[in-house]
Design a protein around this motif. Sequence first.
Motif, PDB file in Angstrom:
ATOM      1  N   THR A  57      -9.077  50.072  13.845  1.00  6.74           N
ATOM      2  CA  THR A  57      -7.950  50.971  13.638  1.00  6.74           C
ATOM      3  C   THR A  57      -8.489  52.338  13.234  1.00  6.74           C
ATOM      4  O   THR A  57      -9.469  52.453  12.503  1.00  6.74           O
ATOM      5  CB  THR A  57      -7.023  50.427  12.541  1.00  6.74           C
ATOM      6  OG1 THR A  57      -7.797  50.137  11.385  1.00  6.74           O
ATOM      7  CG2 THR A  57      -6.332  49.150  12.985  1.00  6.74           C
ATOM      8  N   LYS A  58      -7.847  53.408  13.694  1.00  9.12           N
ATOM      9  CA  LYS A  58      -8.379  54.753  13.518  1.00  9.12           C
ATOM     10  C   LYS A  58      -8.242  55.252  12.078  1.00  9.12           C
ATOM     11  O   LYS A  58      -9.171  55.810  11.510  1.00  9.12           O
ATOM     12  CB  LYS A  58      -7.683  55.708  14.496  1.00  9.12           C
ATOM     13  CG  LYS A  58      -7.977  55.385  15.964  1.00  9.12           C
ATOM     14  CD  LYS A  58      -7.254  56.356  16.900  1.00  9.12           C
ATOM     15  CE  LYS A  58      -7.560  56.018  18.351  1.00  9.12           C
ATOM     16  NZ  LYS A  58      -6.859  56.924  19.281  1.00  9.12           N
ATOM     17  N   LYS A  59      -7.085  55.080  11.489  1.00  8.25           N
ATOM     18  CA  LYS A  59      -6.828  55.595  10.149  1.00  8.25           C
ATOM     19  C   LYS A  59      -6.643  54.428   9.195  1.00  8.25           C
ATOM     20  O   LYS A  59      -5.862  53.525   9.462  1.00  8.25           O
ATOM     21  CB  LYS A  59      -5.577  56.466  10.155  1.00  8.25           C
ATOM     22  CG  LYS A  59      -5.251  57.085   8.804  1.00  8.25           C
ATOM     23  CD  LYS A  59      -3.975  57.911   8.886  1.00  8.25           C
ATOM     24  CE  LYS A  59      -3.616  58.477   7.520  1.00  8.25           C
ATOM     25  NZ  LYS A  59      -2.354  59.255   7.560  1.00  8.25           N
ATOM     26  N   PRO A  60      -7.354  54.428   8.077  1.00  6.28           N
ATOM     27  CA  PRO A  60      -7.214  53.293   7.148  1.00  6.28           C
ATOM     28  C   PRO A  60      -5.782  53.164   6.620  1.00  6.28           C
ATOM     29  O   PRO A  60      -5.128  54.161   6.323  1.00  6.28           O
ATOM     30  CB  PRO A  60      -8.180  53.652   6.010  1.00  6.28           C
ATOM     31  CG  PRO A  60      -9.121  54.643   6.577  1.00  6.28           C
ATOM     32  CD  PRO A  60      -8.350  55.404   7.597  1.00  6.28           C
ATOM     33  N   TYR A  61      -5.345  51.933   6.523  1.00 11.62           N
ATOM     34  CA  TYR A  61      -4.066  51.675   5.871  1.00 11.62           C
ATOM     35  C   TYR A  61      -4.252  51.836   4.361  1.00 11.62           C
ATOM     36  O   TYR A  61      -5.360  51.718   3.838  1.00 11.62           O
ATOM     37  CB  TYR A  61      -3.589  50.259   6.184  1.00 11.62           C
ATOM     38  CG  TYR A  61      -3.141  50.068   7.613  1.00 11.62           C
ATOM     39  CD1 TYR A  61      -1.817  50.266   7.978  1.00 11.62           C
ATOM     40  CD2 TYR A  61      -4.048  49.680   8.592  1.00 11.62           C
ATOM     41  CE1 TYR A  61      -1.400  50.103   9.290  1.00 11.62           C
ATOM     42  CE2 TYR A  61      -3.641  49.503   9.914  1.00 11.62           C
ATOM     43  CZ  TYR A  61      -2.318  49.723  10.249  1.00 11.62           C
ATOM     44  OH  TYR A  61      -1.912  49.569  11.557  1.00 11.62           O
ATOM     45  N   ASP A  62      -3.160  52.086   3.667  1.00 11.58           N
ATOM     46  CA  ASP A  62      -3.241  52.106   2.209  1.00 11.58           C
ATOM     47  C   ASP A  62      -3.549  50.706   1.675  1.00 11.58           C
ATOM     48  O   ASP A  62      -4.214  50.570   0.655  1.00 11.58           O
ATOM     49  CB  ASP A  62      -1.928  52.625   1.608  1.00 11.58           C
ATOM     50  CG  ASP A  62      -1.744  54.113   1.850  1.00 11.58           C
ATOM     51  OD1 ASP A  62      -2.698  54.873   1.616  1.00 11.58           O
ATOM     52  OD2 ASP A  62      -0.655  54.503   2.294  1.00 11.58           O
ATOM     53  N   ALA A  63      -3.037  49.707   2.383  1.00  8.42           N
ATOM     54  CA  ALA A  63      -3.358  48.323   2.014  1.00  8.42           C
ATOM     55  C   ALA A  63      -3.107  47.418   3.200  1.00  8.42           C
ATOM     56  O   ALA A  63      -2.163  47.630   3.964  1.00  8.42           O
ATOM     57  CB  ALA A  63      -2.530  47.860   0.817  1.00  8.42           C
ATOM     58  N   VAL A  64      -3.947  46.402   3.334  1.00  6.14           N
ATOM     59  CA  VAL A  64      -3.715  45.339   4.299  1.00  6.14           C
ATOM     60  C   VAL A  64      -3.535  44.055   3.512  1.00  6.14           C
ATOM     61  O   VAL A  64      -4.277  43.789   2.562  1.00  6.14           O
ATOM     62  CB  VAL A  64      -4.855  45.222   5.330  1.00  6.14           C
ATOM     63  CG1 VAL A  64      -6.185  44.897   4.666  1.00  6.14           C
ATOM     64  CG2 VAL A  64      -4.527  44.172   6.396  1.00  6.14           C
ATOM     65  N   ILE A  65      -2.525  43.272   3.879  1.00  6.46           N
ATOM     66  CA  ILE A  65      -2.195  42.042   3.168  1.00  6.46           C
ATOM     67  C   ILE A  65      -2.558  40.855   4.048  1.00  6.46           C
ATOM     68  O   ILE A  65      -2.132  40.772   5.212  1.00  6.46           O
ATOM     69  CB  ILE A  65      -0.706  42.001   2.787  1.00  6.46           C
ATOM     70  CG1 ILE A  65      -0.401  43.144   1.810  1.00  6.46           C
ATOM     71  CG2 ILE A  65      -0.329  40.652   2.173  1.00  6.46           C
ATOM     72  CD1 ILE A  65       1.066  43.249   1.421  1.00  6.46           C
ATOM     73  N   ILE A  66      -3.342  39.940   3.486  1.00  6.05           N
ATOM     74  CA  ILE A  66      -3.755  38.739   4.210  1.00  6.05           C
ATOM     75  C   ILE A  66      -2.719  37.655   3.958  1.00  6.05           C
ATOM     76  O   ILE A  66      -2.589  37.143   2.843  1.00  6.05           O
ATOM     77  CB  ILE A  66      -5.141  38.256   3.747  1.00  6.05           C
ATOM     78  CG1 ILE A  66      -6.190  39.357   3.894  1.00  6.05           C
ATOM     79  CG2 ILE A  66      -5.559  37.017   4.535  1.00  6.05           C
ATOM     80  CD1 ILE A  66      -7.533  39.002   3.261  1.00  6.05           C
ATOM     81  N   GLY A  67      -1.953  37.299   4.965  1.00  7.26           N
ATOM     82  CA  GLY A  67      -0.969  36.230   4.850  1.00  7.26           C
ATOM     83  C   GLY A  67       0.439  36.753   4.703  1.00  7.26           C
ATOM     84  O   GLY A  67       0.743  37.541   3.807  1.00  7.26           O
ATOM     85  N   GLY A  68       1.323  36.290   5.606  1.00  5.78           N
ATOM     86  CA  GLY A  68       2.714  36.743   5.626  1.00  5.78           C
ATOM     87  C   GLY A  68       3.673  35.767   4.993  1.00  5.78           C
ATOM     88  O   GLY A  68       4.826  35.681   5.417  1.00  5.78           O
TER      89      GLY A  68
END
Length: 531
Positions: free
Chosen positions: A4-15
Amino acid sequence: MSTTKKPYDAVIIGGGHNGLVCAYYLAKAGMRIKICERRSVVGGAAVTEEFHPGFKNSVASYTVSLLNPEVIKDMRLKQYGLEIVKRPISNFLPIDDSTYLKLGGGLEQTQEEFRKFSTRDAERLPEYYDRIEAVADVLRDISTKTPPNTKGGIRAALQAAIQLWPVARGSNQLHQDLLDLFTKSARSFLDAWFENEHVKAAFGFDAIVGNYASPDTPGSAYVLLHHVFGEVDGEKGAWGHAIGGMGSITQAMRQACEDQGVEIATDASVANVIVEKGAAKGIVLDSGETIQAKRVISNVNPALLYGKLIAETELEPEFKRRMDGYKNGSGTFRMNIALSELPDFTALPGKEPAEHHQCGIVIAPTLDYMDRAYIDAKLHGWSRAPIVEMLIPSTLDDSLAPEGQHVASLFCQQFAPVLADGQSWHDVKDAAAQTIIDTVTAHAPNFADAIVGTMILSPLDLEEKLSLVGGDIMHGVMSLDQMWAARPVMNHGDYRGPLKGLYMCGAGAHPGGGVTGLPGRNAAREVLRDK
């Protein structure tokens, strides 16, 4: 490999539901959030699936009470279609061919039921409820707070003092009740209140729900308390059913998240967490895709996070040793059953919907019965006379089954998380399921013949399908050494992992298991505080 080009503020593992709750609060605060879910649907253990043509039901979690009312309000879940109906009574216990006990429907109604077995127990019930509720009120408040990090010095001490102040200022009676509930077995605690074995069983059942233990196990009284925290529409201790099954909760949450701009990727299994210079910087999917993020928030069991997704070399040896000892396994076996007709109980005959069909039907008439079930599981892998809680949600929700037919949720204990001698649950789960069916049929003779379809989930199936390690519906045993500031381990009970930018928002964090949304909500608050 793509990135991904721009980092997310946060990525969450598991929905799962806690991941959705956490994502919602962060996105509402203006953060750019992405959720990666291994399955093709979000919701974790709180999903609804069709398991037989025309029949659908909640897959694992199966009833509503613990979902925090502030989460419902903040996420506007009712506006997104969530509808919860209350059970007319809490539980129905068939005891023998002519005897049963009903619990709930109001104090006077329950007292009248208790008088069939013990006048003394009926008279003691109001005080028991008041005392339990006083303790539950204290712990409800603590469940919404962030536990102190014991490395935090004076600040942590002050934080602990503030959280425990309602306890400190309470009466000696409250102090004694808290001590009893946190240290005693369910039997020892209930013996001090009631004399009749069936009355004690009516309450003692809650002590072993999702708890691979005997009611004689020290600390099991706390699990009894954990299950009275909840409420439905402001009624404390009430239990209900989500119309459309538990998946209706998480689908409403998904819509709420997406309306806040959360990106949700399904069929996106995480291979590992990216760690650079002691900080979590993103994740790599099994597909090879790399997702950069300023923070990584885990909604999976801590045993999975630290055992599979983070390289051992990135963790301090003492932390890794403690996590290697993290206990999982709730002794749970889960079945969904499609029925051509309602079960006709010998103790309370009738195949037309009645209040005893619309509540929790608990087959566990005494604490001794529950103890034998646990001993059997330890010796043989599963109980020859298992503990069964059956709900028939189609009596409250006609969307789940064809007209005139029904679905039953069977939540069963005790079943060893891992079988001895190299046996696999895949090889013996049908035999275990038949034992469960026979147990119900002994009380409702038409039950077996009414079955037209089944979904069978052994502890291993729960692990493989829903990533519940050892089939543990709580993401870790709810014992005192794995609670509050020590959940999952000491110094990390404040939702922060051992790496910079790493957080935990699942049921493996405080306040633990159940569809509460509180680990997700509390974790989001700490992420925003750090931001």
